[in-house]
Scaffold this motif. Sequence first.
Motif, PDB file in Angstrom:
ATOM      1  N   ALA A   1     -53.434 -32.222  10.766  1.00  0.00           N
ATOM      2  CA  ALA A   1     -52.104 -31.645  10.553  1.00  0.00           C
ATOM      3  C   ALA A   1     -51.621 -31.843   9.125  1.00  0.00           C
ATOM      4  O   ALA A   1     -51.036 -30.936   8.534  1.00  0.00           O
TER       5      ALA A   1
ATOM      6  N   HIS B   1     -46.779 -21.270  13.545  1.00  0.00           N
ATOM      7  CA  HIS B   1     -48.133 -21.802  13.747  1.00  0.00           C
ATOM      8  C   HIS B   1     -48.246 -23.203  13.140  1.00  0.00           C
ATOM      9  O   HIS B   1     -48.753 -24.129  13.782  1.00  0.00           O
TER      10      HIS B   1
ATOM     11  N   SER C   1     -41.125 -33.454  16.102  1.00  0.00           N
ATOM     12  CA  SER C   1     -40.662 -33.143  17.453  1.00  0.00           C
ATOM     13  C   SER C   1     -39.589 -32.072  17.330  1.00  0.00           C
ATOM     14  O   SER C   1     -39.092 -31.795  16.235  1.00  0.00           O
TER      15      SER C   1
ATOM     16  N   ASN D   1     -55.865 -35.501  15.070  1.00  0.00           N
ATOM     17  CA  ASN D   1     -54.899 -34.409  14.967  1.00  0.00           C
ATOM     18  C   ASN D   1     -53.918 -34.645  13.827  1.00  0.00           C
ATOM     19  O   ASN D   1     -53.491 -33.706  13.167  1.00  0.00           O
TER      20      ASN D   1
ATOM     21  N   ASN E   1     -46.315 -25.689  15.188  1.00  0.00           N
ATOM     22  CA  ASN E   1     -47.016 -26.037  16.429  1.00  0.00           C
ATOM     23  C   ASN E   1     -48.128 -27.050  16.185  1.00  0.00           C
ATOM     24  O   ASN E   1     -48.327 -27.963  16.989  1.00  0.00           O
ATOM     25  N   ILE E   2     -48.846 -26.897  15.101  1.00  0.00           N
ATOM     26  CA  ILE E   2     -49.904 -27.869  14.779  1.00  0.00           C
ATOM     27  C   ILE E   2     -49.290 -29.246  14.533  1.00  0.00           C
ATOM     28  O   ILE E   2     -49.794 -30.262  15.019  1.00  0.00           O
TER      29      ILE E   2
ATOM     30  N   TYR F   1     -36.216 -29.097  14.315  1.00  0.00           N
ATOM     31  CA  TYR F   1     -37.430 -29.890  14.155  1.00  0.00           C
ATOM     32  C   TYR F   1     -37.089 -31.162  13.400  1.00  0.00           C
ATOM     33  O   TYR F   1     -36.299 -31.148  12.462  1.00  0.00           O
TER      34      TYR F   1
ATOM     35  N   LYS G   1     -46.463 -30.314  15.749  1.00  0.00           N
ATOM     36  CA  LYS G   1     -45.971 -30.805  17.042  1.00  0.00           C
ATOM     37  C   LYS G   1     -47.110 -31.346  17.896  1.00  0.00           C
ATOM     38  O   LYS G   1     -46.977 -32.393  18.532  1.00  0.00           O
ATOM     39  N   GLN G   2     -48.234 -30.645  17.921  1.00  0.00           N
ATOM     40  CA  GLN G   2     -49.382 -31.103  18.712  1.00  0.00           C
ATOM     41  C   GLN G   2     -49.874 -32.457  18.228  1.00  0.00           C
ATOM     42  O   GLN G   2     -50.333 -33.282  19.017  1.00  0.00           O
ATOM     43  N   ALA G   3     -49.772 -32.690  16.937  1.00  0.00           N
ATOM     44  CA  ALA G   3     -50.181 -33.974  16.369  1.00  0.00           C
ATOM     45  C   ALA G   3     -49.079 -35.024  16.518  1.00  0.00           C
ATOM     46  O   ALA G   3     -49.267 -36.172  16.129  1.00  0.00           O
ATOM     47  N   GLU G   4     -47.954 -34.608  17.066  1.00  0.00           N
ATOM     48  CA  GLU G   4     -46.785 -35.465  17.281  1.00  0.00           C
ATOM     49  C   GLU G   4     -46.206 -36.010  15.977  1.00  0.00           C
ATOM     50  O   GLU G   4     -45.554 -37.050  15.954  1.00  0.00           O
TER      51      GLU G   4
END
Length: 90
Positions: free
Chosen positions: A7, A43, A55, A3, A46-47, A65, A49-52
Motif C-alpha cells: 500500500a 482504487h 479507515s 499489504n 481501497n488498497i 477517511y 483500507k485493505q491494508a488497514e
Amino acid sequence: MNNVFKAISDPTRRKILDLLKGGDMTAGDIAEHFNISKPSISHHLNILKQAEVISDHRKGQFIYYSLNTTVLQDSINWMLNFINKGDNDL
C-alpha cells in the motif's frame, strides 16, 4: 504486513497518507489534490483500507477517511527490529 508495504509503495498512496496527516478528508477532498480520475482515487483508497492503513466512517452523506497510525507504527517497529537484529550480527 505485506499489504502495508504494498500500500505504501505507491507514490499516490503515500501522498494520500500525507494529506490525511492533516485530518479526516472525503474522497472528493483528496481527489482535489491529484490530477487523476475519482475512480482511480477510490482504487487507491481501497488498497489503503485493505491494508488497514486508513479507515473510513460516514458523517451524514459523506464518507471520511482517517489515517490509522497504529498499523504504520507496527510496520515501522517491525522494520526497526529487523534492522537492529542485523546490527547484532556484526
